[in-house]
Write a protein that holds these residues in place. Sequence first.
Motif, PDB file in Angstrom:
ATOM      1  N   UNK A  42      43.443  -8.021 113.043  1.00 31.13           N
ATOM      2  CA  UNK A  42      44.659  -8.049 112.402  1.00 31.13           C
ATOM      3  C   UNK A  42      45.552  -7.057 112.947  1.00 31.13           C
ATOM      4  N   UNK A  43      46.945  -7.387 113.022  1.00 27.47           N
ATOM      5  CA  UNK A  43      47.946  -6.685 113.982  1.00 27.47           C
ATOM      6  C   UNK A  43      49.250  -6.399 113.136  1.00 27.47           C
ATOM      7  N   UNK A  44      49.865  -5.347 113.338  1.00 29.42           N
ATOM      8  CA  UNK A  44      51.215  -5.163 112.985  1.00 29.42           C
ATOM      9  C   UNK A  44      51.923  -4.727 114.249  1.00 29.42           C
ATOM     10  N   UNK A  45      52.940  -5.280 114.526  1.00 30.97           N
ATOM     11  CA  UNK A  45      53.900  -4.682 115.493  1.00 30.97           C
ATOM     12  C   UNK A  45      55.352  -4.234 114.920  1.00 30.97           C
ATOM     13  N   UNK A  46      55.676  -3.160 115.188  1.00 26.26           N
ATOM     14  CA  UNK A  46      57.147  -2.734 114.946  1.00 26.26           C
ATOM     15  C   UNK A  46      57.860  -2.451 116.086  1.00 26.26           C
ATOM     16  N   UNK A  47      58.843  -3.170 116.481  1.00 29.33           N
ATOM     17  CA  UNK A  47      59.718  -2.910 117.574  1.00 29.33           C
ATOM     18  C   UNK A  47      61.128  -2.433 117.115  1.00 29.33           C
ATOM     19  N   UNK A  48      61.292  -1.220 117.478  1.00 30.51           N
ATOM     20  CA  UNK A  48      62.640  -0.478 116.979  1.00 30.51           C
ATOM     21  C   UNK A  48      63.784  -1.296 118.113  1.00 30.51           C
ATOM     22  N   UNK A  49      64.158  -2.230 118.040  1.00 31.68           N
ATOM     23  CA  UNK A  49      65.423  -2.638 118.903  1.00 31.68           C
ATOM     24  C   UNK A  49      64.843  -3.259 120.221  1.00 31.68           C
ATOM     25  N   UNK A  50      65.509  -4.081 120.686  1.00 32.65           N
ATOM     26  CA  UNK A  50      65.365  -4.823 121.960  1.00 32.65           C
ATOM     27  C   UNK A  50      66.410  -4.360 123.130  1.00 32.65           C
ATOM     28  N   UNK A  51      65.914  -4.291 124.261  1.00 32.92           N
ATOM     29  CA  UNK A  51      66.779  -3.649 125.305  1.00 32.92           C
ATOM     30  C   UNK A  51      68.173  -4.069 125.550  1.00 32.92           C
ATOM     31  N   UNK A  52      68.263  -5.489 125.489  1.00 33.85           N
ATOM     32  CA  UNK A  52      69.688  -6.230 125.591  1.00 33.85           C
ATOM     33  C   UNK A  52      69.848  -7.228 124.750  1.00 33.85           C
ATOM     34  N   UNK A  53      70.988  -7.741 124.597  1.00 29.83           N
ATOM     35  CA  UNK A  53      71.286  -8.994 123.716  1.00 29.83           C
ATOM     36  C   UNK A  53      70.489 -10.117 124.119  1.00 29.83           C
ATOM     37  N   UNK A  84      77.619 -19.109 125.969  1.00 31.24           N
ATOM     38  CA  UNK A  84      76.437 -18.315 126.100  1.00 31.24           C
ATOM     39  C   UNK A  84      76.488 -18.531 127.690  1.00 31.24           C
ATOM     40  N   UNK A  85      76.710 -19.619 128.437  1.00 27.48           N
ATOM     41  CA  UNK A  85      76.677 -19.579 129.855  1.00 27.48           C
ATOM     42  C   UNK A  85      77.649 -18.866 130.458  1.00 27.48           C
ATOM     43  N   UNK A  86      78.796 -18.544 129.854  1.00 24.47           N
ATOM     44  CA  UNK A  86      79.985 -17.575 130.195  1.00 24.47           C
ATOM     45  C   UNK A  86      79.601 -16.313 130.311  1.00 24.47           C
ATOM     46  N   UNK A  87      78.862 -15.823 129.123  1.00 25.88           N
ATOM     47  CA  UNK A  87      78.523 -14.384 129.054  1.00 25.88           C
ATOM     48  C   UNK A  87      76.956 -14.220 129.592  1.00 25.88           C
ATOM     49  N   UNK A  88      76.392 -15.115 129.948  1.00 26.45           N
ATOM     50  CA  UNK A  88      75.009 -15.054 130.837  1.00 26.45           C
ATOM     51  C   UNK A  88      73.968 -14.205 129.775  1.00 26.45           C
ATOM     52  N   UNK A  89      74.001 -14.959 128.226  1.00 27.22           N
ATOM     53  CA  UNK A  89      72.997 -14.153 127.412  1.00 27.22           C
ATOM     54  C   UNK A  89      71.762 -14.995 127.527  1.00 27.22           C
ATOM     55  N   UNK A  90      70.712 -14.209 127.685  1.00 27.42           N
ATOM     56  CA  UNK A  90      69.457 -15.220 127.623  1.00 27.42           C
ATOM     57  C   UNK A  90      69.062 -16.040 126.496  1.00 27.42           C
ATOM     58  N   UNK A  91      68.431 -17.005 126.603  1.00 30.27           N
ATOM     59  CA  UNK A  91      68.063 -18.016 125.356  1.00 30.27           C
ATOM     60  C   UNK A  91      66.558 -18.123 125.459  1.00 30.27           C
ATOM     61  N   UNK A  92      66.017 -17.698 124.451  1.00 27.44           N
ATOM     62  CA  UNK A  92      64.537 -17.761 124.257  1.00 27.44           C
ATOM     63  C   UNK A  92      64.040 -18.921 123.208  1.00 27.44           C
ATOM     64  N   UNK A  93      63.162 -19.594 123.531  1.00 33.55           N
ATOM     65  CA  UNK A  93      62.394 -20.591 122.695  1.00 33.55           C
ATOM     66  C   UNK A  93      61.241 -20.160 122.237  1.00 33.55           C
ATOM     67  N   UNK A  94      61.035 -19.553 121.057  1.00 33.87           N
ATOM     68  CA  UNK A  94      59.584 -19.047 120.625  1.00 33.87           C
ATOM     69  C   UNK A  94      58.808 -19.866 120.371  1.00 33.87           C
TER      70      UNK A  94
END
Length: 268
Positions: free
Chosen positions: A41-52, A71-81
């Motif tokens: 069993x695991x619990x992960x707490x991540x206090x913020x991520x490094x960039x939008x 999104x393309x104009x601002x070059x924001x990464x898009x993740x599919x989890x």
Amino acid sequence: MTMPQTRNVGLPLMNLIRLKGTPILQQLHLEEQLLRTSSDNWCIINDGTNSPNIVMGISGKPAELLDVDLVLRDQVPVIKRFTGGGTVTVDHGTIFVTFICNRDAVPGLQLYPRPIMSWSSQLYSRVFQGFGDFRLRENDYVFGNRKFGGNAQSITKNRWIHHTSFLWDYEVRNMAYLKLPKRVPEYRLARDHLEFICRMKDYMPRSVFIDKTVEAISTEFSVNSEETDPFGTNSKFVPSTKLLTRQELEEVALASQPESPLSQSLSL
């Protein structure tokens, strides 16, 4: 991973990983690995991520959920989890809490989305006691009728994951990347993003939330803090969570453009 076993009598062991500013893609890869390859069993707490970043559920469609041109104009990464759930923008103002558990970790818990959601809301009701009108509304954590926590899950035969993105704070401009989805909670009442969400920082300090979350977990589990590097194991594991390429997003943007009058007339 090797770690000391500090189990209290009668409580299952929960291994706690505390992170700060870890990239959300790296965190999601770790979560999927622990779900698929670990028996603990695991619990992960991540206090913020490094960039939008923008994070979509496994069945999310960028054309329906994102302003792809912006999104393309601002070059924001898009993740599919690898889990279900909706689409969120995350950054340094987001706090992530994840539970990855065996089917018998919580006595009597049925492995279906609603019971797991209900269990988590009961745990967080202790965290937020005295800090606001906390409740679970459909699949969201809210203060009153304004959302501050989005949830996603994945359930396998013997294990489950429940992870939450908490909006301790957010940048208004980042909300512009999200379209109003076709399916929305009834309590949203057609409100736009800024009318629908709120900031946790208006209700409680950031460190207090994290400390009280660990305290709440300790009432149900024997918590063992993970001291070793959680990212240094099982390099052969291939996660399904992925970063969408710029080409994939450009193809979505191109397909979403309306046909010109000339091309329409040529197709007649």
